[in-house]
Design a protein around this motif. Structure first.
Motif, mmCIF file in Angstrom:
data_model
loop_
_atom_site.group_PDB
_atom_site.id
_atom_site.type_symbol
_atom_site.label_atom_id
_atom_site.label_comp_id
_atom_site.label_asym_id
_atom_site.label_seq_id
_atom_site.Cartn_x
_atom_site.Cartn_y
_atom_site.Cartn_z
ATOM 1 N N GLN A 56 -18.029 -3.937 35.743
ATOM 2 C CA GLN A 56 -18.433 -4.865 34.687
ATOM 3 C C GLN A 56 -19.841 -4.546 34.196
ATOM 4 O OE1 GLN A 56 -17.917 -8.711 36.467
ATOM 5 N NE2 GLN A 56 -15.839 -8.946 35.653
ATOM 6 N N GLU A 57 -20.689 -4.141 35.112
ATOM 7 C CA GLU A 57 -22.049 -3.765 34.739
ATOM 8 C C GLU A 57 -22.031 -2.585 33.780
ATOM 9 O OE1 GLU A 57 -26.153 -2.056 36.791
ATOM 10 O OE2 GLU A 57 -24.510 -2.701 38.056
ATOM 11 N N GLY A 58 -21.183 -1.590 34.071
ATOM 12 C CA GLY A 58 -21.067 -0.434 33.181
ATOM 13 C C GLY A 58 -20.557 -0.833 31.811
ATOM 14 N N VAL A 59 -19.570 -1.731 31.766
ATOM 15 C CA VAL A 59 -19.022 -2.188 30.490
ATOM 16 C C VAL A 59 -20.092 -2.957 29.714
ATOM 17 C CG1 VAL A 59 -17.357 -3.776 29.426
ATOM 18 C CG2 VAL A 59 -16.622 -2.225 31.243
ATOM 19 N N LEU A 60 -20.779 -3.860 30.416
ATOM 20 C CA LEU A 60 -21.830 -4.637 29.759
ATOM 21 C C LEU A 60 -22.964 -3.741 29.268
ATOM 22 C CD1 LEU A 60 -22.012 -7.761 32.083
ATOM 23 C CD2 LEU A 60 -21.036 -7.626 29.779
ATOM 24 N N THR A 61 -23.308 -2.729 30.049
ATOM 25 C CA THR A 61 -24.352 -1.795 29.633
ATOM 26 C C THR A 61 -23.924 -1.037 28.377
ATOM 27 O OG1 THR A 61 -25.104 -1.558 31.901
ATOM 28 C CG2 THR A 61 -25.761 0.164 30.375
ATOM 29 N N SER A 62 -22.663 -0.618 28.348
ATOM 30 C CA SER A 62 -22.144 0.084 27.164
ATOM 31 C C SER A 62 -22.150 -0.834 25.951
ATOM 32 C CB SER A 62 -20.722 0.579 27.422
ATOM 33 O OG SER A 62 -20.705 1.517 28.456
ATOM 34 N N GLN A 63 -21.714 -2.085 26.144
ATOM 35 C CA GLN A 63 -21.701 -3.038 25.036
ATOM 36 C C GLN A 63 -23.123 -3.332 24.564
ATOM 37 O OE1 GLN A 63 -19.573 -6.363 26.670
ATOM 38 N NE2 GLN A 63 -17.570 -5.547 26.071
ATOM 39 N N LEU A 64 -24.021 -3.490 25.515
ATOM 40 C CA LEU A 64 -25.414 -3.738 25.172
ATOM 41 C C LEU A 64 -26.004 -2.555 24.406
ATOM 42 C CD1 LEU A 64 -27.829 -5.633 25.390
ATOM 43 C CD2 LEU A 64 -28.383 -4.581 27.569
ATOM 44 N N SER A 65 -25.684 -1.352 24.827
ATOM 45 C CA SER A 65 -26.174 -0.158 24.120
ATOM 46 C C SER A 65 -25.639 -0.123 22.690
ATOM 47 C CB SER A 65 -25.767 1.105 24.867
ATOM 48 O OG SER A 65 -26.379 1.157 26.124
ATOM 49 N N ALA A 66 -24.362 -0.492 22.531
ATOM 50 C CA ALA A 66 -23.772 -0.504 21.192
ATOM 51 C C ALA A 66 -24.457 -1.558 20.314
ATOM 52 C CB ALA A 66 -22.274 -0.787 21.273
ATOM 53 N N VAL A 67 -24.743 -2.720 20.880
ATOM 54 C CA VAL A 67 -25.413 -3.779 20.124
ATOM 55 C C VAL A 67 -26.826 -3.344 19.747
ATOM 56 C CG1 VAL A 67 -26.355 -6.121 20.292
ATOM 57 C CG2 VAL A 67 -24.019 -5.665 21.041
ATOM 58 N N VAL A 68 -27.528 -2.715 20.684
ATOM 59 C CA VAL A 68 -28.884 -2.219 20.403
ATOM 60 C C VAL A 68 -28.847 -1.186 19.281
ATOM 61 C CG1 VAL A 68 -30.785 -0.864 21.354
ATOM 62 C CG2 VAL A 68 -29.853 -2.769 22.657
ATOM 63 N N ALA A 69 -27.864 -0.288 19.330
ATOM 64 C CA ALA A 69 -27.741 0.724 18.270
ATOM 65 C C ALA A 69 -27.478 0.062 16.921
ATOM 66 C CB ALA A 69 -26.627 1.709 18.605
ATOM 67 N N GLU A 70 -26.621 -0.958 16.901
ATOM 68 C CA GLU A 70 -26.345 -1.672 15.649
ATOM 69 C C GLU A 70 -27.609 -2.366 15.137
ATOM 70 O OE1 GLU A 70 -23.010 -4.333 15.913
ATOM 71 O OE2 GLU A 70 -21.714 -2.789 16.742
ATOM 72 N N LEU A 71 -28.346 -2.977 16.053
ATOM 73 C CA LEU A 71 -29.598 -3.641 15.652
ATOM 74 C C LEU A 71 -30.600 -2.640 15.092
ATOM 75 C CD1 LEU A 71 -30.139 -6.240 18.506
ATOM 76 C CD2 LEU A 71 -29.602 -6.706 16.120
ATOM 77 N N GLU A 72 -30.695 -1.479 15.711
ATOM 78 C CA GLU A 72 -31.611 -0.452 15.211
ATOM 79 C C GLU A 72 -31.187 0.020 13.827
ATOM 80 O OE1 GLU A 72 -31.509 2.414 18.369
ATOM 81 O OE2 GLU A 72 -33.072 1.392 19.527
ATOM 82 N N ASP A 73 -29.872 0.197 13.633
ATOM 83 C CA ASP A 73 -29.373 0.590 12.312
ATOM 84 C C ASP A 73 -29.672 -0.495 11.278
ATOM 85 O OD1 ASP A 73 -28.421 2.937 13.387
ATOM 86 O OD2 ASP A 73 -26.322 2.267 13.495
ATOM 87 N N ALA A 74 -29.456 -1.749 11.679
ATOM 88 C CA ALA A 74 -29.725 -2.854 10.759
ATOM 89 C C ALA A 74 -31.215 -2.916 10.429
ATOM 90 C CB ALA A 74 -29.255 -4.176 11.366
ATOM 91 N N GLN A 75 -32.071 -2.702 11.426
ATOM 92 C CA GLN A 75 -33.514 -2.721 11.183
ATOM 93 C C GLN A 75 -33.918 -1.591 10.246
ATOM 94 O OE1 GLN A 75 -35.753 -5.119 12.203
ATOM 95 N NE2 GLN A 75 -37.065 -4.074 10.746
ATOM 96 N N ALA A 76 -33.304 -0.424 10.437
ATOM 97 C CA ALA A 76 -33.594 0.703 9.545
ATOM 98 C C ALA A 76 -33.164 0.376 8.112
ATOM 99 C CB ALA A 76 -32.892 1.966 10.040
ATOM 100 N N ALA A 77 -32.013 -0.284 7.981
ATOM 101 C CA ALA A 77 -31.541 -0.666 6.647
ATOM 102 C C ALA A 77 -32.490 -1.689 6.024
ATOM 103 C CB ALA A 77 -30.123 -1.237 6.724
ATOM 104 N N VAL A 78 -32.967 -2.638 6.832
ATOM 105 C CA VAL A 78 -33.913 -3.643 6.325
ATOM 106 C C VAL A 78 -35.213 -2.966 5.908
ATOM 107 C CG1 VAL A 78 -35.380 -5.580 7.042
ATOM 108 C CG2 VAL A 78 -32.937 -5.607 7.572
ATOM 109 N N ASP A 79 -35.708 -2.041 6.728
ATOM 110 C CA ASP A 79 -36.944 -1.330 6.391
ATOM 111 C C ASP A 79 -36.782 -0.556 5.090
ATOM 112 O OD1 ASP A 79 -38.077 -2.341 8.693
ATOM 113 O OD2 ASP A 79 -37.816 -0.486 9.855
ATOM 114 N N SER A 80 -35.641 0.095 4.938
ATOM 115 C CA SER A 80 -35.374 0.850 3.715
ATOM 116 C C SER A 80 -35.303 -0.087 2.507
ATOM 117 C CB SER A 80 -34.058 1.620 3.868
ATOM 118 O OG SER A 80 -33.711 2.252 2.670
ATOM 119 N N ALA A 81 -34.635 -1.212 2.681
ATOM 120 C CA ALA A 81 -34.522 -2.173 1.586
ATOM 121 C C ALA A 81 -35.893 -2.737 1.227
ATOM 122 C CB ALA A 81 -33.562 -3.304 1.962
ATOM 123 N N GLU A 82 -36.725 -3.013 2.231
ATOM 124 C CA GLU A 82 -38.072 -3.517 1.962
ATOM 125 C C GLU A 82 -38.896 -2.488 1.201
ATOM 126 O OE1 GLU A 82 -39.633 -4.650 5.776
ATOM 127 O OE2 GLU A 82 -38.753 -6.662 5.661
#
Length: 154
Positions: A56-82
Motif C-alpha cells: 500500500q505504501e508503494g501504491v500511495l507513493t506512486s499516486q502521490l508522485s503522480a499528483v505531485v507531477a500534475e501539480l507541477e504541470d499545473a503550476q507551470a501552466a499557471v506561470d506561463s499564463a501569468e
C-alpha cells in the motif's frame, strides 16, 4: 513522507509485539510445539500485514508522485499564463496610450477642420458679396470678368 514514517513505526511496533510474544510465550504455554506453531502463525500473519502495508505504501507513493507531477504541470501552466497575461497587459497599456494620443489628435484636427470650414464659409460669403457689389456698381467688362473668374478658381 509522514505516511512512510508511520508505516515504519507500525512495522517496528509489530516486530516488537512479535518479540514480546516470543519472549512470554514459553512461560505461559504447556506444550512447546503448540507454542511454536502459534508464534510461527502469528509471525506469518504479521509478516503478511507488513507486506500488505509495504504494498500500500508503494501504491500511495506512486499516486502521490503522480499528483505531485500534475501539480507541477499545473503550476507551470499557471506561470506561463501569468507571463502571457503580463505581456498582454503591457501591450494593452501601450495600445491604450496610442489610442489616447490618436483621440487627442483627432479632437485637435476636428476643431481645426471646423475652424477652417467656418473661415471658408465666411470667405465665400465675403467673395459673393464683393462679386455682387462689383456687378451692381459697375457693368462688367471682359478684363474684370476674367480676373474675377480667375480669382474664384484659386
Amino acid at each position: 513522507m509522514s505516511e512512510t514514517r508511520a508505516m515504519g513505526r507500525r512495522s517496528l511496533a509489530l516486530v516488537g509485539l512479535v518479540a514480546a510474544l516470543v519472549a512470554t510465550g514459553p512461560a505461559a504455554a504447556d506444550d512447546p510445539a503448540d507454542e511454536k506453531a502459534a508464534v510461527d502463525a502469528r509471525i506469518a500473519a504479521l509478516q503478511a500485514e507488513i507486506a500488505q502495508a509495504n504494498s500500500q505504501e508503494g501504491v500511495l507513493t506512486s499516486q502521490l508522485s503522480a499528483v505531485v507531477a500534475e501539480l507541477e504541470d499545473a503550476q507551470a501552466a499557471v506561470d506561463s499564463a501569468e507571463a502571457s497575461v503580463s505581456s498582454l497587459e503591457t501591450e494593452l497599456s501601450a495600445q491604450q496610450e496610442r489610442l489616447d494620443r490618436l483621440t487627442a489628435l483627432l479632437a485637435r484636427q476636428t476643431r481645426r477642420l471646423e475652424r477652417l470650414e467656418a473661415e471658408y464659409t465666411r470667405a465665400v460669403t465675403i467673395l459673393e458679396a464683393r462679386v455682387r457689389t462689383a456687378y451692381i456698381d459697375q457693368p462688367p467688362d471682359l478684363v474684370a470678368f476674367l480676373v474675377s473668374r480667375r480669382a474664384s478658381t484659386i
